[in-house]
Design a protein around this motif. Structure first.
Motif, PDB file in Angstrom:
ATOM      1  N   ASN A  39      31.097  15.710 -26.202  1.00  0.00           N
ATOM      2  CA  ASN A  39      30.176  15.137 -25.199  1.00  0.00           C
ATOM      3  C   ASN A  39      30.964  14.368 -24.139  1.00  0.00           C
ATOM      4  O   ASN A  39      30.512  14.208 -23.009  1.00  0.00           O
ATOM      5  N   ARG A 116      19.375  21.270 -29.043  1.00  0.00           N
ATOM      6  CA  ARG A 116      18.515  21.856 -28.008  1.00  0.00           C
ATOM      7  C   ARG A 116      17.036  21.762 -28.406  1.00  0.00           C
ATOM      8  O   ARG A 116      16.179  21.397 -27.607  1.00  0.00           O
ATOM      9  N   THR A 127      23.930  15.779 -24.031  1.00  0.00           N
ATOM     10  CA  THR A 127      24.844  16.747 -23.415  1.00  0.00           C
ATOM     11  C   THR A 127      24.697  18.130 -24.059  1.00  0.00           C
ATOM     12  O   THR A 127      25.405  19.060 -23.688  1.00  0.00           O
ATOM     13  N   ARG A 129      25.776  19.112 -26.812  1.00  0.00           N
ATOM     14  CA  ARG A 129      27.010  19.526 -27.500  1.00  0.00           C
ATOM     15  C   ARG A 129      26.897  19.445 -29.030  1.00  0.00           C
ATOM     16  O   ARG A 129      27.887  19.548 -29.733  1.00  0.00           O
ATOM     17  N   THR A 298      30.878  16.727 -18.023  1.00  0.00           N
ATOM     18  CA  THR A 298      30.621  17.662 -19.119  1.00  0.00           C
ATOM     19  C   THR A 298      29.466  18.594 -18.780  1.00  0.00           C
ATOM     20  O   THR A 298      29.503  19.783 -19.077  1.00  0.00           O
ATOM     21  N   THR A 299      28.436  18.072 -18.120  1.00  0.00           N
ATOM     22  CA  THR A 299      27.228  18.880 -17.902  1.00  0.00           C
ATOM     23  C   THR A 299      26.959  19.186 -16.426  1.00  0.00           C
ATOM     24  O   THR A 299      26.099  20.004 -16.125  1.00  0.00           O
ATOM     25  N   ARG A 301      25.430  17.343 -14.446  1.00  0.00           N
ATOM     26  CA  ARG A 301      24.157  16.733 -14.016  1.00  0.00           C
ATOM     27  C   ARG A 301      24.412  15.609 -13.008  1.00  0.00           C
ATOM     28  O   ARG A 301      25.388  14.858 -13.144  1.00  0.00           O
TER      29      ARG A 301
END
Ligand code: IMP
Length: 433
Positions: A39, A116, A127, A129, A298-299, A301
């Motif tokens: 993450n 998820r 994240t 992950r 990492t994402t 966003r």
């Protein structure tokens, strides 16, 4: 010299710890990551190239540094494999310089599935992950540790039990098919494990026995700590100094002679959901985001942005027992005519100076701001403290006054050489060996 240095995030992560650890690693022999997993995204400029490390300690880019992944981390072997291969491809020779704890838990594909699925129902913006579920399995005593990869029968039993459990949740609760196979998963992880098997050690023993100097590299930040952060909008590990002992397998006494430094941005950001009292939702927030390039490493966003919150920093100073602060990205404020700093909160007509535990109280607090004049001069890349504009010094002085600890360094840009020491004490300490 401080033989043990601890570098911690003082806000909601993304404070720029990667660059700081990379810079300070020059003077240290070992760099140790002890909590969290992939993450994290620690960004470093290496040979004019942006390198983002998710699992490996940032110091690994220095050829003299040994990088250690302790048992407090949750390790995704596929990410580790990609990261090590990527480093090799850009000319970083890590052979013989990386140790991984045999007690570390693995992030499995089913943890990512659960991450998820849980995010679909009342998520907090993780994240994805697999971090939360990996720690859930660890504390629920259903985790798979790296040492389990030595015993294929035991591994198969563990995986079969976990697969059937996750399949039930996925199919019966969420109505989604779960089509991973134990055989394929085993083959994949055992193939990767075979490549890196020589690195797997009892790293707690190595740390205990060595007299080499060490940096402990925190990931995320104090406000994302599972106990002392904005629960439940936190990560699933102790991302403050609280994680040091359980993350390394060493007593708190081991760290009694360490120097604790908190890294903080000159303003505040957070990714994901959760309380953020100084958040700027309008144009000023977008301006900070654009000027600071505030997008998750990492994402990807967009990060939420707001003014510096000294209530948060005071909380970080106390929880981590910080000896000093390092302020990053001051230059992002260079073009602001006025800069606000939150020095307390107001809650139902009362002024408070501590960080409340409850998210519903945090939703109702109003920041109490002091407004400072901006310096309207370029501070990017400055190397000499004398070049710091007076208004920028006032800003730093205010931080010191309200937190009670010295600001020892300013990071003035993303590159290794873009920093300035403000306090002689630590500089001389770190330079001598
Ligand atoms: P998780 O760690 O993926 O479970 O995510 C939990 C929360 O922590 C989410 O709000 C994430 O955005 C945040 N988070 C996790 N790792 C980082 C990080 O390295 N930097 C900033 N935020 C993070």
């Amino acid at each position: 010299m401080e033989r043990k240095l601890v570098i911690l995030g003082s806000q909601w992560g993304d404070e720029g710890k990667g660059k700081i650890v990379d810079l300070l690693s020059e003077n240290y022999d070992m760099v140790i990551r002890y909590q969290g997993g992939s993450n994290a995204g620690h960004t470093v400029i290496y040979n004019n190239r942006k390198v983002i490390l998710h699992l490996l300690p940032t110091g690994i880019l220095h050829p003299h540094v040994t990088g250690v992944i302790t048992q407090g981390m949750v390790v995704d072997l596929e990410v580790l494999d990609q990261e090590l291969e990527n480093l090799r491809s850009i000319g970083v020779d890590w052979e013989g310089r990386v140790f991984i704890s045999d007690r570390a838990h693995l992030v499995m594909p089913y943890h990512k599935v659960l991450d998820r699925l849980f995010e679909k129902r009342g998520g907090i913006g993780t994240t994805l992950r697999g971090i939360g579920p990996a720690y859930m399995f660890k504390f629920g005593r259903k985790g798979v540790r790296i040492s389990d990869l030595e015993d294929e029968d035991r591994l198969r039993d563990l995986l079969e039990e976990n697969f059937s459990f996750v399949r039930d949740i996925s199919e019966r609760v969420f109505g989604e098919s779960f089509d991973f196979s134990v055989d394929e998963t085993m083959e994949k992880i055992l193939t990767i494990y075979e490549k890196y098997r020589p690195m797997v050690k009892d790293v707690s023993k190595i740390l205990w026995e060595t007299d080499r100097s060490m940096i402990f590299e925190g990931a995320q930040g104090t406000m994302l700590d599972v106990d002392m952060g904005t629960y439940p909008f936190v990560t699933s590990s102790n991302s403050s100094a609280l994680g040091l002992a359980n993350g390394t397998g060493l007593s708190p006494k081991f760290f009694s002679d360490a120097y604790f430094l908190g890294v903080a941005k000159a303003y505040t950001t957070r990714v994901g959901e959760g309380p953020f009292p100084t958040e700027l939702k309008g144009e000023e927030g977008s301006r900070l985001r654009d000027l600071g390039g505030e997008y998750g490493s990492t994402t990807g966003r967009p990060r939420r942005c707001g003014w510096l919150d000294l209530v948060v920093l005071r909380h970080a100073v106390r929880v981590n027992h910080l000896d000093g602060l390092i302020i990053t990205k001051l230059d992002v404020l260079d073009s602001f005519e006025e800069i606000k700093v939150c020095v307390a909160y107001e809650l139902e007509g009362e002024r408070i100076d501590h960080f409340p535990a409850s998210p519903s109280l945090l939703d109702r607090v109003r920041p109490v701001y002091i407004t400072l004049k901006g310096w309207l001069r370029n501070t990017k890349g400055i190397k000499d403290v004398k070049d710091l504009p007076g208004e920028a010094r006032d800003y730093i002085n205010l931080i010191e006054e309200f937190t009670g600890v010295p600001v020892v360094m300013l990071s003035t840009g993303p590159r290794r050489e873009e920093y300035v020491w403000l306090k002689e004490m630590l500089r001389s300490g770190l330079r001598s060996s």
